[in-house]
Design a protein around this motif. Structure first.
Motif, PDB file in Angstrom:
ATOM      1  N   ALA A  20       0.846  -1.191   0.000  1.00 15.44           N
ATOM      2  CA  ALA A  20       0.000   0.000   0.000  1.00 15.44           C
ATOM      3  C   ALA A  20       0.884   1.244   0.000  1.00 15.44           C
ATOM      4  O   ALA A  20       2.066   1.181   0.345  1.00 15.44           O
ATOM      5  N   ILE A  21       0.303   2.361  -0.418  1.00 13.02           N
ATOM      6  CA  ILE A  21       0.983   3.644  -0.292  1.00 13.02           C
ATOM      7  C   ILE A  21       0.086   4.552   0.547  1.00 13.02           C
ATOM      8  O   ILE A  21      -1.135   4.399   0.558  1.00 13.02           O
ATOM      9  N   TYR A  22       0.712   5.466   1.253  1.00 14.57           N
ATOM     10  CA  TYR A  22      -0.061   6.406   2.055  1.00 14.57           C
ATOM     11  C   TYR A  22       0.691   7.722   2.162  1.00 14.57           C
ATOM     12  O   TYR A  22       1.875   7.815   1.861  1.00 14.57           O
ATOM     13  N   ARG A  23      -0.025   8.728   2.595  1.00 12.55           N
ATOM     14  CA  ARG A  23       0.537  10.063   2.739  1.00 12.55           C
ATOM     15  C   ARG A  23       0.136  10.623   4.090  1.00 12.55           C
ATOM     16  O   ARG A  23      -0.988  10.417   4.537  1.00 12.55           O
ATOM     17  N   THR A  24       1.063  11.298   4.737  1.00  8.49           N
ATOM     18  CA  THR A  24       0.755  11.933   6.016  1.00  8.49           C
ATOM     19  C   THR A  24       0.590  13.430   5.806  1.00  8.49           C
ATOM     20  O   THR A  24       1.000  13.973   4.771  1.00  8.49           O
ATOM     21  N   GLY A  25       0.040  14.091   6.790  1.00  4.50           N
ATOM     22  CA  GLY A  25      -0.166  15.530   6.690  1.00  4.50           C
ATOM     23  C   GLY A  25       1.120  16.323   6.764  1.00  4.50           C
ATOM     24  O   GLY A  25       1.202  17.450   6.284  1.00  4.50           O
ATOM     25  N   ARG A  26       2.161  15.750   7.329  1.00  2.00           N
ATOM     26  CA  ARG A  26       3.407  16.472   7.534  1.00  2.00           C
ATOM     27  C   ARG A  26       4.350  16.400   6.330  1.00  2.00           C
ATOM     28  O   ARG A  26       5.243  17.225   6.195  1.00  2.00           O
ATOM     29  N   SER A  27       4.192  15.428   5.452  1.00  2.00           N
ATOM     30  CA  SER A  27       5.121  15.238   4.349  1.00  2.00           C
ATOM     31  C   SER A  27       4.412  15.360   2.999  1.00  2.00           C
ATOM     32  O   SER A  27       3.289  14.891   2.842  1.00  2.00           O
ATOM     33  N   PRO A  28       5.090  15.941   2.004  1.00  2.00           N
ATOM     34  CA  PRO A  28       4.490  16.000   0.670  1.00  2.00           C
ATOM     35  C   PRO A  28       4.655  14.694  -0.099  1.00  2.00           C
ATOM     36  O   PRO A  28       4.061  14.512  -1.159  1.00  2.00           O
ATOM     37  N   TYR A  29       5.475  13.762   0.425  1.00  2.91           N
ATOM     38  CA  TYR A  29       5.790  12.517  -0.275  1.00  2.91           C
ATOM     39  C   TYR A  29       4.855  11.387   0.130  1.00  2.91           C
ATOM     40  O   TYR A  29       4.338  11.343   1.238  1.00  2.91           O
ATOM     41  N   TRP A  30       4.693  10.444  -0.794  1.00  2.82           N
ATOM     42  CA  TRP A  30       3.946   9.226  -0.534  1.00  2.82           C
ATOM     43  C   TRP A  30       4.891   8.207   0.084  1.00  2.82           C
ATOM     44  O   TRP A  30       6.063   8.123  -0.289  1.00  2.82           O
ATOM     45  N   TYR A  31       4.405   7.406   1.005  1.00  2.00           N
ATOM     46  CA  TYR A  31       5.183   6.357   1.650  1.00  2.00           C
ATOM     47  C   TYR A  31       4.702   4.994   1.165  1.00  2.00           C
ATOM     48  O   TYR A  31       3.523   4.821   0.864  1.00  2.00           O
ATOM     49  N   ILE A  32       5.641   4.038   1.127  1.00  2.00           N
ATOM     50  CA  ILE A  32       5.335   2.665   0.715  1.00  2.00           C
ATOM     51  C   ILE A  32       5.272   1.805   1.961  1.00  2.00           C
ATOM     52  O   ILE A  32       6.157   1.883   2.814  1.00  2.00           O
ATOM     53  N   ARG A  33       4.243   0.983   2.066  1.00  2.00           N
ATOM     54  CA  ARG A  33       4.132   0.024   3.157  1.00  2.00           C
ATOM     55  C   ARG A  33       4.034  -1.368   2.540  1.00  2.00           C
ATOM     56  O   ARG A  33       3.080  -1.669   1.819  1.00  2.00           O
ATOM     57  N   PHE A  34       5.062  -2.189   2.806  1.00  2.00           N
ATOM     58  CA  PHE A  34       5.163  -3.510   2.195  1.00  2.00           C
ATOM     59  C   PHE A  34       5.316  -4.557   3.286  1.00  2.00           C
ATOM     60  O   PHE A  34       6.119  -4.386   4.199  1.00  2.00           O
ATOM     61  N   ARG A  35       4.563  -5.646   3.193  1.00  2.00           N
ATOM     62  CA  ARG A  35       4.673  -6.726   4.169  1.00  2.00           C
ATOM     63  C   ARG A  35       5.724  -7.724   3.704  1.00  2.00           C
ATOM     64  O   ARG A  35       5.591  -8.329   2.637  1.00  2.00           O
ATOM     65  N   ASP A  36       6.773  -7.887   4.513  1.00  2.00           N
ATOM     66  CA  ASP A  36       7.838  -8.843   4.221  1.00  2.00           C
ATOM     67  C   ASP A  36       7.293 -10.239   4.491  1.00  2.00           C
ATOM     68  O   ASP A  36       6.953 -10.572   5.619  1.00  2.00           O
ATOM     69  N   PRO A  37       7.193 -11.090   3.452  1.00  2.00           N
ATOM     70  CA  PRO A  37       6.576 -12.404   3.645  1.00  2.00           C
ATOM     71  C   PRO A  37       7.408 -13.353   4.502  1.00  2.00           C
ATOM     72  O   PRO A  37       6.861 -14.228   5.161  1.00  2.00           O
ATOM     73  N   ILE A  38       8.723 -13.182   4.523  1.00  2.00           N
ATOM     74  CA  ILE A  38       9.574 -14.079   5.294  1.00  2.00           C
ATOM     75  C   ILE A  38       9.594 -13.693   6.765  1.00  2.00           C
ATOM     76  O   ILE A  38       9.393 -14.523   7.637  1.00  2.00           O
ATOM     77  N   GLY A  40       7.491 -11.556   8.186  1.00  2.00           N
ATOM     78  CA  GLY A  40       6.130 -11.353   8.672  1.00  2.00           C
ATOM     79  C   GLY A  40       5.928  -9.970   9.274  1.00  2.00           C
ATOM     80  O   GLY A  40       5.038  -9.776  10.090  1.00  2.00           O
ATOM     81  N   LYS A  41       6.752  -8.998   8.859  1.00  2.00           N
ATOM     82  CA  LYS A  41       6.657  -7.634   9.379  1.00  2.00           C
ATOM     83  C   LYS A  41       6.481  -6.656   8.224  1.00  2.00           C
ATOM     84  O   LYS A  41       6.784  -6.969   7.078  1.00  2.00           O
ATOM     85  N   TYR A  42       6.013  -5.458   8.559  1.00  2.00           N
ATOM     86  CA  TYR A  42       5.854  -4.423   7.554  1.00  2.00           C
ATOM     87  C   TYR A  42       7.142  -3.617   7.424  1.00  2.00           C
ATOM     88  O   TYR A  42       7.804  -3.321   8.410  1.00  2.00           O
ATOM     89  N   VAL A  43       7.465  -3.265   6.173  1.00  2.00           N
ATOM     90  CA  VAL A  43       8.610  -2.411   5.862  1.00  2.00           C
ATOM     91  C   VAL A  43       8.042  -1.128   5.290  1.00  2.00           C
ATOM     92  O   VAL A  43       7.213  -1.167   4.375  1.00  2.00           O
ATOM     93  N   THR A  44       8.476   0.013   5.826  1.00  2.00           N
ATOM     94  CA  THR A  44       7.975   1.302   5.379  1.00  2.00           C
ATOM     95  C   THR A  44       9.124   2.124   4.820  1.00  2.00           C
ATOM     96  O   THR A  44      10.158   2.252   5.470  1.00  2.00           O
ATOM     97  N   ARG A  45       8.939   2.663   3.621  1.00  2.00           N
ATOM     98  CA  ARG A  45       9.944   3.501   2.980  1.00  2.00           C
ATOM     99  C   ARG A  45       9.254   4.675   2.305  1.00  2.00           C
ATOM    100  O   ARG A  45       8.117   4.563   1.849  1.00  2.00           O
ATOM    101  N   SER A  46       9.991   5.777   2.195  1.00  2.00           N
ATOM    102  CA  SER A  46       9.474   6.917   1.455  1.00  2.00           C
ATOM    103  C   SER A  46       9.685   6.668  -0.026  1.00  2.00           C
ATOM    104  O   SER A  46      10.737   6.182  -0.445  1.00  2.00           O
TER     105      SER A  46
END
Length: 146
Positions: A20-38, A40-46
């Motif tokens: 998924a991608i999402y945006r916060t009110g504080r940043s003009p950039y979209w963030y990536i949220r990816f679930r690591d299948p191995i 079992g945790k989420y990885v978040t990157r700009s």
């Protein structure tokens, strides 16, 4: 009354399961949220993208490269690893074979032992191609193994 936080997610777009991608009110950039299948945790990157369409492209590319980096041949559980079965076999053979000490040395050599090379691999993922690679590196070091 509760104040709205500038850090909360203002816009969200689910691309597929685990991405998924999402945006916060504080940043003009979209963030990536990816679930690591191995793991079992989420990885978040700009994504470093202000456009939603460009951020979607970056998200799919990130998910593809992240998945290709993961080594799926490694055992997810210790009970399916080569090292587990090798130690189990050595325990069964101890005292029954006159070469069990030599076999133990072959398995546990620090630089080119079988456990050093295959230890973390899942037993079901070990193929003859990997075995031939070990033979080639061992024969270059110690002579041919037969």
């Amino acid at each position: 009354m509760v104040k709205d936080s500038k850090n909360q997610i203002s816009k969200r777009k689910i691309l597929r399961k685990g991405l998924a991608i999402y945006r916060t009110g504080r940043s003009p950039y979209w963030y990536i949220r990816f679930r690591d299948p191995i793991a079992g945790k989420y990885v978040t990157r700009s994504s470093k993208e202000e456009s939603r369409l460009e951020a979607i492209e970056v998200a799919y590319e990130f998910a593809h490269t992240f998945r290709s980096k993961a080594n799926s041949d490694h055992a997810k559980k210790e009970a399916t690893s080569f090292e587990h079965y090798a130690k189990k076999l050595m325990a069964v053979q101890k005292g029954k074979s006159k070469w069990s000490d030599g076999d133990s040395k072959l398995l546990n050599r620090s630089k080119d032992g079988l456990i050093c090379y295959f230890g973390k691999y899942d037993v079901s993922k070990i193929t003859t191609g990997k075995e031939e690679c070990v033979r080639a590196t061992s024969s270059a070091t110690y002579g041919t193994i037969r």
